[in-house]
Design an enzyme around this catalytic site. Structure first.
Site: not given
Ligand code: 7PM
Length: 345
Positions: A289, A324
């Site tokens: 992130k 995750r």
């Molecule tokens: C763009 C920005 C694409 C952010 C994908 C993301 C989480 C999640 C995501 C989390 C849970 C990523 C995120 N992040 N589900 N889904 N917790 N429970 O970095 O932090 O994959 S999407």
């Protein structure tokens, strides 16, 4: 009386933990392999006091039960130690995967590799929740995730979690073999979400987000980010209970990067153990992130791996149960080494 918040601190593991538990100097954290010797008791007016776990246990009643009790298993997986949830994006614009299209053959190759590397759960997502992104239609999301969930389910190696905010997607994905709902809106995005999740009778990850993906990074503000996120999740657990979804089916997640600036993300990562007070397993998604890049700018495409692993270890040290991640091999290796050190003679 002002509401009090209880954060377990001073963690012990291995031999030291067993001795402290025997002596009555520590309490078990969420029924797991980590124990804690002290509790930071806080209120919103800035009052904070560190008390010994032994003294606190007698006076804290319900809070003590919530923090120490064993958690229910998750789709058949034990929650008394760290689990790895592998990110399998089937979006065409997943920034973390460098913009590659993750479909068909390629998806199965990556899914098998992640399972072989030691992942415990496959998390399938078809809607990019990237800050500033537009929602995807139900039809488009279904077209992306259903073939993936069906193929993974036939493979049968790991439980499948569905990363979606839409009740129509939950139902279809579960019909195709998904066993966990992972909702970045904590079942708040659609009025039908609570009923759909209640009927599905599978575990649900409730993630905190401030605002929707389109606008959430525009100057997010909190009174006290740690306590605000805690209260919000507590409220969502109550809403779920009223809809027939028991706490034992829920997992909580502070939602790193979802309506949070760098200061907010760091406060949440530092204070993670507070969330044990909700009585559910904790999930942490910090992998790759942007807060990592803000702290340590890097030009390497894989430049956020070190920061991702540091976040996993920070979570592990506070008893976080589910991570995750994109980088399964490296995460399993880091967790395995930390575990071995903690349990050394
Ligand atoms: C763009 C920005 C694409 C952010 C994908 C993301 C989480 C999640 C995501 C989390 C849970 C990523 C995120 N992040 N589900 N889904 N917790 N429970 O970095 O932090 O994959 S999407």
């Amino acid at each position: 009386m002002a509401k009090l918040y209880h954060r377990p601190v001073d963690f012990l593991e291995g031999e030291a933990s067993l001795r402290a538990l025997d002596a009555g100097d520590a309490l078990p954290l969420a029924g797991g392999r980590i124990s804690f010797r002290s509790v930071e008791v806080m209120d919103r007016s800035g009052g904070r006091e560190i008390v010994s776990a032994a003294n606190w246990a007698g006076s804290s009643g319900e809070a003590c039960k919530r923090i120490t009790s064993a958690r229910a298993s998750l789709a058949g997986l034990p929650t008394d130690h760290a689990l790895v949830m592998a990110v399998l994006n089937v979006t065409p614009d997943s920034f973390s995967d460098g913009g590659e299209v993750d479909q068909g053959e390629d998806l199965m190759v990556r899914a098998r590799k992640m399972a072989a590397e030691g992942a415990d759960i496959w998390d399938v997502g078809g809607e990019s929740t990237r800050p500033g992104s537009d929602p995807v239609s139900i039809e488009e999301e279904l077209t992306r995730i259903l073939p993936a969930v069906t193929a993974l389910s036939h493979e049968g190696t790991l439980p499948i979690s569905i990363d979606s905010r839409k009740p129509e997607i939950f139902a279809e994905a579960i019909g195709a073999g998904a066993q966990i709902i992972n909702d970045v809106s904590a079942l708040s995005w659609s009025p039908g979400s609570l009923d759909a999740a209640a009927n599905a009778a599978v575990p649900v990850v409730l993630m905190h987000a401030l605002g929707d993906p389109k606008t959430m990074q525009d100057d997010p503000r909190y009174d006290n980010v740690l306590l605000d996120v805690y209260d919000w999740l507590e409220e969502r657990i109550e809403v779920c209970a009223a809809a027939g979804i028991d706490r034992s089916r829920l997992v909580v997640d502070p939602g790193i990067g979802f309506g949070k600036n760098l200061v907010h993300n760091l406060a949440l990562l530092r204070g993670l153990s507070l969330f044990h007070g909700l009585g559910c397993p904790i999930l942490l998604g910090a992998s790759r992130k942007s807060f990592i890049h803000k702290l340590r700018p890097s030009s390497e495409p894989k430049g956020r791996l070190g920061g991702s692993l540091a976040s996993v270890l920070a979570g592990r040290a506070q008893g976080v149960q589910i991570f995750r991640v994109h980088d399964v091999h490296e995460t399993v290796e880091a967790l395995g080494v930390a575990e071995a050190i903690a349990n050394a003679e």
